[in-house]
Design a protein around this motif. Structure first.
Motif, PDB file in Angstrom:
ATOM      1  N   GLU A 104      10.055  24.254 -49.838  1.00  8.88           N
ATOM      2  CA  GLU A 104       8.749  25.220 -49.941  1.00  8.88           C
ATOM      3  C   GLU A 104       9.002  26.769 -49.735  1.00  8.88           C
ATOM      4  O   GLU A 104       8.606  27.617 -50.426  1.00  8.88           O
ATOM      5  CB  GLU A 104       7.707  24.594 -48.955  1.00  8.88           C
ATOM      6  CG  GLU A 104       6.379  25.258 -49.126  1.00  8.88           C
ATOM      7  CD  GLU A 104       5.390  24.900 -48.201  1.00  8.88           C
ATOM      8  OE1 GLU A 104       4.079  24.159 -48.801  1.00  8.88           O
ATOM      9  OE2 GLU A 104       5.656  24.672 -47.025  1.00  8.88           O
ATOM     10  N   GLU A 118      11.228  28.111 -52.298  1.00 11.17           N
ATOM     11  CA  GLU A 118      10.464  28.047 -53.592  1.00 11.17           C
ATOM     12  C   GLU A 118       9.585  29.169 -53.704  1.00 11.17           C
ATOM     13  O   GLU A 118       9.416  30.155 -54.547  1.00 11.17           O
ATOM     14  CB  GLU A 118       9.733  26.727 -53.789  1.00 11.17           C
ATOM     15  CG  GLU A 118       9.184  26.738 -55.323  1.00 11.17           C
ATOM     16  CD  GLU A 118      10.034  26.538 -56.155  1.00 11.17           C
ATOM     17  OE1 GLU A 118       9.816  26.926 -57.322  1.00 11.17           O
ATOM     18  OE2 GLU A 118      11.148  26.287 -56.121  1.00 11.17           O
ATOM     19  N   ASP A 119       9.062  29.800 -52.544  1.00 13.72           N
ATOM     20  CA  ASP A 119       7.975  30.985 -52.669  1.00 13.72           C
ATOM     21  C   ASP A 119       8.740  32.178 -52.455  1.00 13.72           C
ATOM     22  O   ASP A 119       7.943  33.068 -52.876  1.00 13.72           O
ATOM     23  CB  ASP A 119       6.905  30.776 -51.269  1.00 13.72           C
ATOM     24  CG  ASP A 119       6.126  29.547 -51.244  1.00 13.72           C
ATOM     25  OD1 ASP A 119       5.948  28.827 -52.450  1.00 13.72           O
ATOM     26  OD2 ASP A 119       5.649  29.469 -50.323  1.00 13.72           O
ATOM     27  N   ARG A 165       3.363  23.542 -56.160  1.00 10.72           N
ATOM     28  CA  ARG A 165       4.348  24.471 -56.683  1.00 10.72           C
ATOM     29  C   ARG A 165       4.864  23.894 -58.041  1.00 10.72           C
ATOM     30  O   ARG A 165       5.498  24.722 -58.621  1.00 10.72           O
ATOM     31  CB  ARG A 165       5.488  24.681 -55.746  1.00 10.72           C
ATOM     32  CG  ARG A 165       5.282  25.689 -54.526  1.00 10.72           C
ATOM     33  CD  ARG A 165       5.841  25.268 -53.297  1.00 10.72           C
ATOM     34  NE  ARG A 165       5.322  26.244 -52.080  1.00 10.72           N
ATOM     35  CZ  ARG A 165       4.158  25.754 -51.392  1.00 10.72           C
ATOM     36  NH1 ARG A 165       3.356  24.730 -51.739  1.00 10.72           N
ATOM     37  NH2 ARG A 165       3.648  26.667 -50.537  1.00 10.72           N
TER      38      ARG A 165
END
Length: 825
Positions: free
Chosen positions: A301, A304-305, A436
């Motif tokens: 996460e 990914e951000d 996401r």
């Protein structure tokens, strides 16, 4: 000169056919014009080394020896497949056989006891047609040339792979309740050896994402077993790998000859599918798989951000299952959830069919996925973890492949699949993943525009205009400057039931190219009715693979009589055999609006200008049949721009050496058709009021031809219905502390709202999707303590408490009085 000739045709006039193939084995040829050594594909010189030479009888005598045919001709891009060179026998000694792929990747070949030359396909990071050359002198020269088809690992036959028995168990091993032995099976006849070694290989992509140093690599990790019998079966109890191998979370097993050294590359082998390596992870995973997976999910996460937002350049999903299946230029069946194969949707339970965007997005090479329920509506991640999820790495990869995130299958595994295991399958953190990887709704989806050609031949333009044009020759169906798209068709006369030539024609060949893409031609071979596909003037075989990744397009042999062509622009063509002729459907997205011309008209939603000549003159919609015939003739192909293959003297004499529109052919015009009374009755029963069907019966005297036209026309009309625009209001959220009923968000659909116990609705109980794309009311609120039931409960509960206190008070008072009485004398 009445017409121009292709430059190579002039060479045909002086071509002297060779005396036929003869053995060249064991000899070294200089680069000579009468030899195909180092000349494959060349048609210049006194003899030809071009694929068309076989049909023309103009091949150099050693054509088959240097321009190679191989068997098998395809295999997994993971490599390890043995293929044999056809027609080439090698009787002399050799210093060593080297097979070179793409000018840089070399594998060792060999000559067997039958003097046949073998090569081993290498591990590649791409799919598609891979050129290769062979050296018989240990690399000093590479005069032999051929093409190998590398295939996505999941698109090859299961018999070509080793298989994980109960694959789900492998990928959950170490999670609660999943222990014991794991088993592996394979076709041992594919590995002609007594003993084999089983190795684990891991895949990773390293370097800064979306930078030049972002690289992909398969690495040999360790051996599971060596020198075991090649029985086709292996079972073992997995042990945690040492810490230095723990960074590999995705990989595959390879089975190879025990005589090879560990990790030796590009040798004869069988691979399993790539998979999550749960079974090899460390003791920390086995001790608490949920905590381990949650940590991995949070790390994913965080990464990914930091990466670019790939969602903004993905196409919107079609609104309905019917649209998704009809829009075959931009979307194709996801093999992991296919309604034609039982709707086994492992990652999307509740769906019956999913499609993927055919083309990866231009900048980030990402892919769209769209899944649908049995009711034909989208399944969204906002409503269910079974919803469709877009992909940072397109599952099928993206040209030029080889580097992240464009590696077929593997980039997708690293950025979209293993993270799903972390967050959704091994830990209860799926909301992080879905946030996401949100499903696309269809508010911005625009169906493609459809044009069709079928029967004798009849044209239905993109704007819905009908035209029957019975020319004999080669014609421009469509040209679009915006992408340099060119689609051409060849029409030839049909045959009457008495064997004479009909005055009607039909399509017998179609060719397409967009920009500098490969040229694909689909034709009826020798009028035999067999569908034949040519790539850059070479006949393709679909005996092994039905899907091919080509330059600028994808090609799928949907069935023996149907071919689907998907171009990089999103345009799509479907070519099928209907009766004695070809039927062609062409789908164009909105980017082609106002940019097309040809026999299929000007795509601009205005049917009045579809009959536009090359000069720009527009014929009126009520033009006579004779005027429309001249319109068709005006769009004859020019020789210098022809996309067709002329690989027989019949084609050369009848189409290359002749005007592209035959002025001597006398067509049958629609207003001149006549039927005998008995024929008229039969046609009326078959065709009803379908004028295309009626015309074809009259033109050929054959009811079966009319029936084929009727079916093709009905298929066109059904597809038009399937592609009708649908208004979507977009996803509607449920209320907090409540839920909703209804997952359909298209016009006319109604969603019902309910609150959890202890809460009541503040707002409307329903909302309906309106024709303007808005909901009739917003999502209501569920507020605490507002329901009548709750209020009454509080009131009566309070009264009960008061009453109880009063009763207790009375009882206590009465008891006190009794005590006083007992104390009196």
């Amino acid at each position: 000169m009445k017409f121009a000739l292709l430059p190579w045709v002039l060479l045909l006039l002086v071509t002297v056919p060779g005396p036929g193939p003869r053995s060249t084995a064991g000899f070294s040829f200089p680069v000579a014009q009468d030899s195909c050594s180092l000349r494959c594909g060349d048609r210049n010189g006194p003899c030809s080394c071009h694929p068309t030479c076989s049909g023309l009888g103009t091949c150099c005598f050693d054509f088959q020896n240097f321009c190679l045919e191989i068997s098998p001709s395809s295999g997994s891009m993971m490599g390890g497949k043995d293929f044999v060179v056809q027609h080439l026998k090698w009787f002399n000694s050799t210093d060593g056989v080297i097979c070179r792929f793409k000018e840089s990747i070399q594998t060792l070949g060999h000559v067997d006891s039958l003097r046949q030359v073998h090569c081993i396909s290498p591990l590649l990071y791409e799919s598609g047609r891979i050129p290769f050359n062979i050296s018989m002198d240990n690399g000093r020269s590479f005069p032999y040339a051929g093409t190998w088809l590398a295939v996505h690992p999941y698109k090859v036959s299961e018999t070509e792979k080793s298989q994980l028995v109960n694959e789900t168990r492998w990928q959950y091993y170490g999670t609660p309740g999943t222990t014991g032995n794991l088993s592996l099976i394979w076709n041992n006849s594919a590995l002609p050896m007594q003993a084999v070694t089983i190795e684990l290989w891991g895949y990773e992509e390293t370097g800064k994402p979306y930078s030049e140093n972002w690289t992909a690599e398969w690495s040999y990790l360790y051996t599971l077993a060596t020198n075991i019998p090649n029985s086709g079966f292996f079972t073992f109890a997995p042990k945690s790998a040492s810490p230095n191998y723990q960074r590999w979370k995705v990989g595959a097993l390879r089975i190879t000859d025990s005589k090879n050294y560990p990790g030796e590359k590009d040798v004869l082998a069988l691979w399993t599918n790539d998979h999550a390596l749960a079974w090899h992870l460390g003791d920390d995973f086995r001790a608490d798989s949920v905590a381990w997976a949650r940590a991995q999910c949070l790390a994913w996460e965080e990464l990914e951000d930091q990466l670019p937002n790939f969602l903004k350049e993905l196409p919107d999903c079609p609104c309905t299952l019917a649209q998704a299946r009809a829009d075959s230029g931009r979307f194709f069946t996801d093999y992991g959830c296919d309604i034609e194969h039982g709707s086994i949707c492992t990652y999307h339970p509740g769906a019956v069919h999913c499609v993927r965007s055919v083309q990866a997005s231009p900048q980030y090479a990402s892919g769209q996925q769209c899944c649908y329920t049995a009711a034909g509506t989208q399944l969204l991640t906002a409503d269910s973890t079974s919803g469709s999820t877009p992909d940072r790495g397109h599952d099928w990869g993206a040209p030029p492949y080889r580097t992240p995130p464009r590696v077929p299958s593997m980039s997708h595994w690293l950025y979209d699949v293993i993270s799903f295991y972390y967050c959704c399958l091994w830990a209860p953190e799926c909301s992080r993943y879905m946030q996401r990887r949100p499903s696309s709704d269809c508010r911005n989806y625009r169906p493609p525009h459809l044009a069709s050609i079928f029967g004798d031949p009849h044209f239905v333009t993109f704007d819905g205009t009908n035209l029957t044009f019975n020319g004999r020759g080669e014609y421009v169906l469509l040209e679009a400057v915006v992408t340099d798209l060119r689609v051409q068709a060849r029409a030839q006369p049909g045959t009457m039931t008495n064997g004479s030539q009909a005055r009607g024609t039909g399509l017998t060949a179609m060719a397409v190219q967009e920009g500098d893409s490969d040229v694909v031609e689909v034709r009826l071979a020798n009028r035999s009715g067999v569908l034949e596909v040519l790539l850059n003037q070479e006949v393709l075989s679909f005996a092994e693979q039905s899907w091919m990744d080509l330059k600028g397009l994808f090609l799928s042999m949907v069935a023996e009589d149907k071919v689907s062509i998907m171009l990089s622009s999103g345009a799509g063509l479907e070519v099928s055999k209907q009766g004695p002729f070809l039927s062609v459907d062409i789908l164009l997205p909105d980017k082609f609006l106002t940019h097309t011309h040809g026999l299929l008209g000007t795509l601009n939603n205005d049917p009045t200008d579809d009959f536009t000549l090359r000069s720009g003159q527009v014929l009126p919609p009520n033009a006579s049949a004779q005027e429309l015939f001249q319109f068709g003739a005006d769009w004859a192909v020019h020789n210098t721009s022809s996309l067709f293959t002329y690989d027989s003297w019949f084609l050369i004499h009848n189409f290359l050496y002749q005007p592209k529109h035959d002025p001597t052919f006398e067509p049958l015009f629609p207003d001149k058709t006549t039927l005998s009374p008995s024929q008229a009755d039969e046609a009326a029963k078959l065709c009803g009021n379908d004028h295309f069907c009626n015309f074809d019966v009259a033109a050929t005297g054959n009811l079966s031809v009319g029936n084929a036209t009727l079916i093709a026309h009905q298929l066109h009309q059904q597809r038009i219905r399937d592609l009708q625009p649908v208004v979507s209001c977009g996803w509607l959220a449920p209320p907090s502390n409540g839920h909703k009923e209804g997952l359909r968000y298209l016009v006319g659909s109604t969603v019902h709202f309910h609150c959890d116990s202890g809460f009541s609705l503040a707002g409307a109980e329903t909302s309906t999707c309106q024709a303007d794309g808005t909901w009739s009311t917003p999502t209501p609120e569920c507020q605490l303590g507002r329901s009548y039931t709750v209020l009454l409960s509080i009131i009566f509960g309070g009264l009960a408490v008061v009453l109880l206190i009063a009763i207790i008070y009375v009882l206590l008072r009465r008891k006190g009085n009794m005590n006083m009485w007992s104390l009196q004398p």
